[in-house]
Write a protein that holds these residues in place. Structure first.
Motif, PDB file in Angstrom:
ATOM      1  N   HIS A 132       0.809  -1.221   0.000  1.00 28.61           N
ATOM      2  CA  HIS A 132       0.000   0.000   0.000  1.00 28.61           C
ATOM      3  C   HIS A 132       0.845   1.275   0.000  1.00 28.61           C
ATOM      4  CE1 HIS A 132      -3.881  -1.931   0.514  1.00 28.61           C
ATOM      5  NE2 HIS A 132      -3.370  -2.673   1.483  1.00 28.61           N
ATOM      6  N   SER A 133       2.117   1.154   0.231  1.00 23.19           N
ATOM      7  CA  SER A 133       2.953   2.342   0.440  1.00 23.19           C
ATOM      8  C   SER A 133       3.189   3.163  -0.812  1.00 23.19           C
ATOM      9  CB  SER A 133       4.296   1.947   1.051  1.00 23.19           C
ATOM     10  OG  SER A 133       5.026   1.132   0.157  1.00 23.19           O
ATOM     11  N   GLY A 134       3.108   2.548  -1.968  1.00 23.42           N
ATOM     12  CA  GLY A 134       3.267   3.291  -3.204  1.00 23.42           C
ATOM     13  C   GLY A 134       4.683   3.789  -3.411  1.00 23.42           C
ATOM     14  N   PRO A 135       4.828   4.784  -4.276  1.00 23.88           N
ATOM     15  CA  PRO A 135       6.162   5.247  -4.653  1.00 23.88           C
ATOM     16  C   PRO A 135       6.924   5.938  -3.518  1.00 23.88           C
ATOM     17  CG  PRO A 135       4.485   6.619  -5.670  1.00 23.88           C
ATOM     18  CD  PRO A 135       3.780   5.472  -5.005  1.00 23.88           C
ATOM     19  N   SER A 136       6.219   6.412  -2.496  1.00 26.60           N
ATOM     20  CA  SER A 136       6.907   7.099  -1.401  1.00 26.60           C
ATOM     21  C   SER A 136       7.663   6.130  -0.500  1.00 26.60           C
ATOM     22  CB  SER A 136       5.921   7.926  -0.585  1.00 26.60           C
ATOM     23  OG  SER A 136       4.926   7.095  -0.020  1.00 26.60           O
TER      24      SER A 136
END
Length: 88
Positions: free
Chosen positions: A23-27
């Protein structure tokens, strides 16, 4: 986050870390966890504020909460143009 950061080691169940990573995505996972911890700190601070207010003024009744929710819902509907209020 634009603030200075530090490195900390945490222990969490494997499935929790894996799910958070998806769920963290690109960050990245660190930013995801930092944002979640910041939200929890805000909730803890709000809870302390509510407890202090209730200690000083007494608890808010369910009826009072519902009345305020109704007022907020009405104000949002008015802002969205779903209702028109004519003041006389």
């Amino acid at each position: 986050m634009s603030e200075p950061t530090g490195e900390y080691a945490i222990t969490t169940p494997h499935h929790v870390a894996e799910t958070a990573a998806t769920h963290s995505g690109p960050s990245g996972l660190s930013a995801y966890v930092a944002a979640d911890v910041a939200r929890q700190v805000e909730r803890d601070n709000l809870s302390a504020l509510i407890q202090a207010a209730e200690a000083e003024h007494g608890a808010v009744s369910d009826k009072e909460v519902q009345s305020l929710r109704d007022q907020l819902r009405h104000a949002r509907a008015e802002q969205d143009g779903r209702i028109t209020v004519i003041k006389v």
